[in-house]
Motif scaffolding. Structure first.
Motif, PDB file in Angstrom:
ATOM      1  N   ALA A  72       0.738  -1.322   0.172  1.00 41.50           N
ATOM      2  CA  ALA A  72      -0.007  -0.118  -0.213  1.00 41.50           C
ATOM      3  C   ALA A  72       0.772   1.341   0.057  1.00 41.50           C
ATOM      4  O   ALA A  72       0.636   2.103  -0.709  1.00 41.50           O
ATOM      5  N   GLY A  73       1.850   1.209   0.897  1.00 38.07           N
ATOM      6  CA  GLY A  73       2.895   2.423   0.994  1.00 38.07           C
ATOM      7  C   GLY A  73       3.736   2.713  -0.427  1.00 38.07           C
ATOM      8  O   GLY A  73       3.785   3.635  -0.945  1.00 38.07           O
ATOM      9  N   HIS A  74       4.112   1.160  -0.968  1.00 35.22           N
ATOM     10  CA  HIS A  74       4.983   1.128  -2.147  1.00 35.22           C
ATOM     11  C   HIS A  74       3.893   1.776  -3.308  1.00 35.22           C
ATOM     12  O   HIS A  74       4.624   2.716  -3.992  1.00 35.22           O
ATOM     13  N   ILE A 127       3.912   0.552  10.726  1.00 34.30           N
ATOM     14  CA  ILE A 127       5.302   0.888  10.336  1.00 34.30           C
ATOM     15  C   ILE A 127       5.595   0.364   8.746  1.00 34.30           C
ATOM     16  O   ILE A 127       6.514   0.612   7.934  1.00 34.30           O
ATOM     17  N   SER A 128       4.780  -0.618   8.412  1.00 29.99           N
ATOM     18  CA  SER A 128       4.812  -1.304   7.086  1.00 29.99           C
ATOM     19  C   SER A 128       4.561  -0.269   6.184  1.00 29.99           C
ATOM     20  O   SER A 128       5.123  -0.274   4.958  1.00 29.99           O
ATOM     21  N   ILE A 129       3.925   0.656   6.200  1.00 32.92           N
ATOM     22  CA  ILE A 129       3.469   1.962   5.254  1.00 32.92           C
ATOM     23  C   ILE A 129       4.684   2.488   4.838  1.00 32.92           C
ATOM     24  O   ILE A 129       5.075   2.763   3.535  1.00 32.92           O
ATOM     25  N   PRO A 130       5.423   3.263   5.977  1.00 35.93           N
ATOM     26  CA  PRO A 130       6.687   3.985   5.270  1.00 35.93           C
ATOM     27  C   PRO A 130       7.686   3.036   4.849  1.00 35.93           C
ATOM     28  O   PRO A 130       8.560   3.640   4.063  1.00 35.93           O
ATOM     29  N   ALA A 131       7.944   1.784   5.175  1.00 37.12           N
ATOM     30  CA  ALA A 131       8.612   0.863   4.789  1.00 37.12           C
ATOM     31  C   ALA A 131       8.481   0.583   3.307  1.00 37.12           C
ATOM     32  O   ALA A 131       9.445   0.618   2.369  1.00 37.12           O
ATOM     33  N   GLY A 132       7.220   0.442   2.768  1.00 39.27           N
ATOM     34  CA  GLY A 132       6.825   0.308   1.282  1.00 39.27           C
ATOM     35  C   GLY A 132       7.124   1.775   0.778  1.00 39.27           C
ATOM     36  O   GLY A 132       7.642   1.679  -0.478  1.00 39.27           O
TER      37      GLY A 132
END
Length: 202
Positions: A72-74, A127-132
């Motif tokens: 989603a972030g990616h 935290i998974s969103i900024p990672a993507g």
């Protein structure tokens, strides 16, 4: 919500745990501490369930949920965020430079952040969103996510097993843990805003 969670777990066993933990990662308000400690209690009560089986089901659900938010972030991408900051950043006194500085920091320390945030309620999912968004390499992201998630899940499942009928006692202490953390987080945010404001003023 707690009764709904327990009914699904009692009815579907490992698959119910997998499904609920996946949802918990995509929709953080669902409490993982309820799912995992009750899962530990179920292991203690049922000869058909094992600690390893519960740990595998919950970890697989968590990692798949994290990958969904990563993408989603990616997909959202840095350029879309730049447009949002360019248009509305003045409200928080942010500009494109601040965004790139934050992204650069995440690229440098992101793996540590992904691991440590797996132990923090709510943030552990987000935290998974900024990672993507920062386009962190997927394989290291999965590795750090899996290690952190395994530890978190194992501790809660084990506590549920040890406490047995009193598994709900864990929830009280985790509420205290969450409140302390959120208080620290708000303090850090306020300090960060003050620091940013002074830097802009200078």
């Amino acid at each position: 919500m707690q009764e709904w969670i327990m009914k699904i777990m009692e009815q579907f066993g490992y698959f119910g745990v997998f499904f609920l933990i996946l949802l918990e990662n995509v929709f953080p308000p669902i409490p993982s501490e309820v799912i995992l400690t009750f899962g530990g209690f179920m292991v203690d009560q049922s000869p058909k369930l094992t600690f390893i089986g519960m740990l595998n089901a919950s970890t697989l659900g968590a990692v798949i949920g994290a990958i969904i938010l990563y993408y989603a972030g990616h997909i959202l991408g840095l350029r879309r965020i730049e447009k949002i900051v360019d248009k509305y950043g003045f409200i928080l006194r942010l500009d494109i430079h601040d965004l790139h500085s934050a992204n650069k920091w995440f690229n440098k320390y992101g793996y540590i952040a992904v691991f440590l945030c797996r132990f923090v309620p709510l943030i552990r999912s987000l935290i998974s969103i900024p990672a993507g968004l920062s386009q962190m390499s997927l394989i290291p992201f999965i590795v750090y996510t899996t290690i952190g998630t395994l530890i978190w899940n194992a501790v809660l499942i084990y506590l549920g097993m040890m406490l047995g009928q009193n598994w709900e006692l864990v929830l009280h202490y985790f509420d205290m843990y969450s409140n302390i953390f959120y208080g620290l987080m708000v303090t850090l945010i306020i300090c960060g805003v003050i620091w940013l404001y002074r830097r802009k003023k200078d």
